[in-house]
Design an enzyme around this catalytic site. Structure first.
Site, PDB file in Angstrom:
ATOM      1  N   LYS A  22       0.835  -1.209   0.000  1.00 32.96           N
ATOM      2  CA  LYS A  22       0.000   0.000   0.000  1.00 32.96           C
ATOM      3  C   LYS A  22       0.870   1.259   0.000  1.00 32.96           C
ATOM      4  O   LYS A  22       0.661   2.170  -0.798  1.00 32.96           O
ATOM      5  CB  LYS A  22      -0.906   0.014   1.238  1.00 32.96           C
ATOM      6  CG  LYS A  22      -1.611   1.348   1.450  1.00 32.96           C
ATOM      7  CD  LYS A  22      -2.501   1.341   2.660  1.00 32.96           C
ATOM      8  CE  LYS A  22      -1.846   1.752   3.958  1.00 32.96           C
ATOM      9  NZ  LYS A  22      -1.531   3.190   4.069  1.00 32.96           N
ATOM     10  N   ASN A  23       1.832   1.311   0.903  1.00 36.00           N
ATOM     11  CA  ASN A  23       2.614   2.539   1.039  1.00 36.00           C
ATOM     12  C   ASN A  23       3.606   2.750  -0.101  1.00 36.00           C
ATOM     13  O   ASN A  23       4.239   3.797  -0.183  1.00 36.00           O
ATOM     14  CB  ASN A  23       3.359   2.557   2.380  1.00 36.00           C
ATOM     15  CG  ASN A  23       2.405   2.802   3.534  1.00 36.00           C
ATOM     16  OD1 ASN A  23       1.226   3.088   3.336  1.00 36.00           O
ATOM     17  ND2 ASN A  23       2.922   2.698   4.757  1.00 36.00           N
ATOM     18  N   ARG A  93      -4.864  10.910   4.289  1.00 40.54           N
ATOM     19  CA  ARG A  93      -3.834  11.931   4.392  1.00 40.54           C
ATOM     20  C   ARG A  93      -2.783  11.826   3.296  1.00 40.54           C
ATOM     21  O   ARG A  93      -2.201  12.825   2.884  1.00 40.54           O
ATOM     22  CB  ARG A  93      -3.132  11.828   5.740  1.00 40.54           C
ATOM     23  CG  ARG A  93      -4.030  11.944   6.931  1.00 40.54           C
ATOM     24  CD  ARG A  93      -3.204  11.772   8.176  1.00 40.54           C
ATOM     25  NE  ARG A  93      -1.939  12.477   8.013  1.00 40.54           N
ATOM     26  CZ  ARG A  93      -1.777  13.769   8.203  1.00 40.54           C
ATOM     27  NH1 ARG A  93      -2.780  14.503   8.589  1.00 40.54           N
ATOM     28  NH2 ARG A  93      -0.602  14.327   8.017  1.00 40.54           N
ATOM     29  N   CYS A 117      -5.679  13.042  12.477  1.00 37.69           N
ATOM     30  CA  CYS A 117      -6.214  11.701  12.270  1.00 37.69           C
ATOM     31  C   CYS A 117      -6.088  10.955  13.577  1.00 37.69           C
ATOM     32  O   CYS A 117      -5.504  11.459  14.527  1.00 37.69           O
ATOM     33  CB  CYS A 117      -5.496  10.975  11.141  1.00 37.69           C
ATOM     34  SG  CYS A 117      -3.893  10.389  11.617  1.00 37.69           S
ATOM     35  N   ARG A 122      -0.186  14.717  13.024  1.00 38.39           N
ATOM     36  CA  ARG A 122       0.517  14.467  11.755  1.00 38.39           C
ATOM     37  C   ARG A 122       0.600  15.705  10.854  1.00 38.39           C
ATOM     38  O   ARG A 122      -0.052  15.782   9.805  1.00 38.39           O
ATOM     39  CB  ARG A 122      -0.134  13.298  11.016  1.00 38.39           C
ATOM     40  CG  ARG A 122      -0.006  12.022  11.786  1.00 38.39           C
ATOM     41  CD  ARG A 122      -0.695  10.868  11.120  1.00 38.39           C
ATOM     42  NE  ARG A 122       0.104  10.256  10.075  1.00 38.39           N
ATOM     43  CZ  ARG A 122      -0.236   9.107   9.475  1.00 38.39           C
ATOM     44  NH1 ARG A 122      -1.334   8.496   9.811  1.00 38.39           N
ATOM     45  NH2 ARG A 122       0.521   8.598   8.553  1.00 38.39           N
ATOM     46  N   ASP A 306       4.237   0.560  12.048  1.00 39.39           N
ATOM     47  CA  ASP A 306       3.077  -0.140  11.477  1.00 39.39           C
ATOM     48  C   ASP A 306       2.992  -1.612  11.907  1.00 39.39           C
ATOM     49  O   ASP A 306       2.027  -2.290  11.562  1.00 39.39           O
ATOM     50  CB  ASP A 306       3.097  -0.038   9.940  1.00 39.39           C
ATOM     51  CG  ASP A 306       2.735   1.371   9.461  1.00 39.39           C
ATOM     52  OD1 ASP A 306       2.287   2.187  10.280  1.00 39.39           O
ATOM     53  OD2 ASP A 306       2.905   1.648   8.256  1.00 39.39           O
ATOM     54  N   ARG A 398      -8.728  -0.333   4.291  1.00 38.22           N
ATOM     55  CA  ARG A 398      -7.837   0.688   3.748  1.00 38.22           C
ATOM     56  C   ARG A 398      -6.480   0.077   3.398  1.00 38.22           C
ATOM     57  O   ARG A 398      -5.795   0.583   2.509  1.00 38.22           O
ATOM     58  CB  ARG A 398      -7.605   1.804   4.780  1.00 38.22           C
ATOM     59  CG  ARG A 398      -8.806   2.722   4.966  1.00 38.22           C
ATOM     60  CD  ARG A 398      -8.406   3.911   5.802  1.00 38.22           C
ATOM     61  NE  ARG A 398      -7.116   4.406   5.338  1.00 38.22           N
ATOM     62  CZ  ARG A 398      -6.229   5.025   6.102  1.00 38.22           C
ATOM     63  NH1 ARG A 398      -6.481   5.257   7.364  1.00 38.22           N
ATOM     64  NH2 ARG A 398      -5.087   5.431   5.605  1.00 38.22           N
TER      65      ARG A 398
END
Ligand code: UD1
Length: 418
Positions: A22-23, A93, A117, A122, A306, A398
């Site tokens: 994802k990132n 974000r 968030c 952040r 994470d 997500r």
């Protein structure tokens, strides 16, 4: 609202194919804005965040096409305007990633200021000051960041903190700036490196990739390429944690073992047998005892924030006491209260959690507060006696592609309802 219902007690056993990261895919989607010709991204996970960013760039007029085989095709020749609206940015974000490429290529960008968030305020100050250092004029008004520039100029930027998307945004701006940009104290996360590799294929001139000093020689334009996203190290770690906590075994396929050194070291310390190949990792916990481990999150290559919540759950169901220190985000301990509803014994002091392993967790209704917190609750549900209901699983969607299908294939009893 959809929920997961999990019946605890089944040991995880089998193989699972890991999705693209994802990132990594989010900055790559933003990087397509830099390409003057069509671009293909492969191994794209089907996730809410990916479709949100697709909507952001589609909203600007970019043609975005998904196929059935996890590929995205983009064409920026149809771009019409340069605005990322609040309605989309507030849901994710990482939409801020379009700021750098837009101002670099079109000299103009308007991106809603991401709000706070769940895991903290952040801020995006590093994104803004970096662009200003490259000559952009940036004003924040009416809740929007408006950046303009004739052509960005190379600059020497020392990042005050290690920021992943901050580094990515400035890197994507610098590739089209005039002259040389040096980014010091750059994030070294594998997803930053993946972006740099893609930009280089597109024609960018970047050295120092994988280090904390990136040197970028600006070029006139970049072309679209065919690029395959790197495997998701956090999804990989989460499935390994499922095997570890349930006393089972899992082999993660299409993984990137070299992106997980700090995490694998902690699994071994926790008592797991971990074996690796070029693109797979196997974790075997059968007949072994899970031990609590101390964790301290820090920028890559240290232990990732994470994976913090998932290890918290492992500690909660282990033998011994583990201390978990979160140093990246100021409010990333919300899973603690939920885990305690399942019988975990955790004392929270600021951003430090002292976890005493318990021989038993008991099912209860719990609520996901953010993406990785949701993963930690699913892991707890896999071992908790009886039924655990995890609410607000839109957080899970997500960042995890079909997590319940993958877990069911490994023997878990988990069902999506609602
Ligand atoms: C990225 C990841 C996220 C991960 C995080 C840390 C993506 C899409 N998300 O988030 O999954 O948890 O890295 O590894 O890649 N900060 C500032 N000013 C800034 C920017 C950041 O003070 O302008 C602070 C943040 O508040 C935080 C720290 O820097 O305390 C690190 O944040 P950052 O690396 O920027 O996180 P993200 O890129 O948002």
């Amino acid at each position: 609202m959809q929920k997961f219902i999990i019946e605890g007690g089944a040991a995880i056993d089998g193989d699972v194919v890991i999705s693209g990261a994802k990132n990594a895919v989010l900055p790559l989607q933003a990087a397509t804005l830099l390409a003057t010709t069509p671009m293909t991204i492969r191994n794209v996970p089907r996730l809410k965040d990916v479709s949100t960013l697709a909507k952001v760039i589609e909203g600007m007029g970019v043609t975005v096409t998904f196929d059935d085989e996890n590929n995205i095709y983009t064409d920026t020749s149809t771009i019409e305007h340069f605005k990322a609206p609040y309605e989309l940015v507030r849901t994710m974000r990482a939409s801020i990633l379009v700021l750098g490429p837009m101002v670099a290529r079109f000299g103009e960008a308007e991106v809603s200021l991401p709000g706070g968030c769940a895991i903290g305020t952040r801020p995006v100050n590093l994104h803004i000051t970096g662009l200003e250092a490259m000559g952009a004029t940036v004003v924040v008004e009416d809740g929007y960041i408006r950046a303009t520039a004739d052509r960005l100029q190379g600059a020497h930027i020392v990042m005050e903190m290690v920021s992943v998307t901050g580094t990515e945004n400035l890197l994507m701006a610098a590739v089209l700036a005039e002259g040389t940009t040096i980014i010091e104290n750059a994030a070294r996360e594998p997803e930053v490196t993946d972006l740099a590799h893609c930009l280089i294929e597109m024609g960018a001139k970047i050295t120092g990739v994988g280090t904390d000093k990136l040197v970028i020689e600006g070029v006139e334009d970049l072309v679209g390429v065919d690029y395959t996203v790197l495997p998701d190290r956090i999804e990989t770690g989460t499935f390994l944690a499922a095997a570890a906590i349930s006393g089972g075994r899992v082999k993660t396929l299409n993984a990137a073992p070299d992106t997980l050194d700090a995490v694998l070291a902690k699994f071994r310390e926790a008592g797991a047998k971990v074996t690796l190949g070029d693109d797979w990792i196997e974790l075997d916990m059968r007949g072994r005892k899970l031990k609590a481990v101390d964790i301290r999150t820090d920028p890559y290559p240290a232990f990732p924030t994470d994976m913090q919540a998932q290890f918290m759950t492992m500690n909660a169901y282990s033998t011994g006491i583990g201390v978990v220190v979160e140093t990246i985000f100021e409010n990333r301990m919300m899973h603690v209260a939920e885990l305690m509803r399942l019988g975990a014994n955790i004392r929270l002091e600021g951003n430090t959690a002292i976890v005493a392993g318990m021989p038993e967790l008991r099912g209860a209704p719990v609520m996901a507060t953010d993406l990785r917190a949701s993963a930690s609750l699913i892991l707890a549900g896999l071992v908790a006696k009886g039924m655990t209901t995890v609410d607000r699983i839109y957080h899970t969607d997500r960042g995890y592609e079909r997590i319940e299908e993958k877990l069911v294939a490994l023997g878990a009893k988990i069902e999506r309802v609602g």
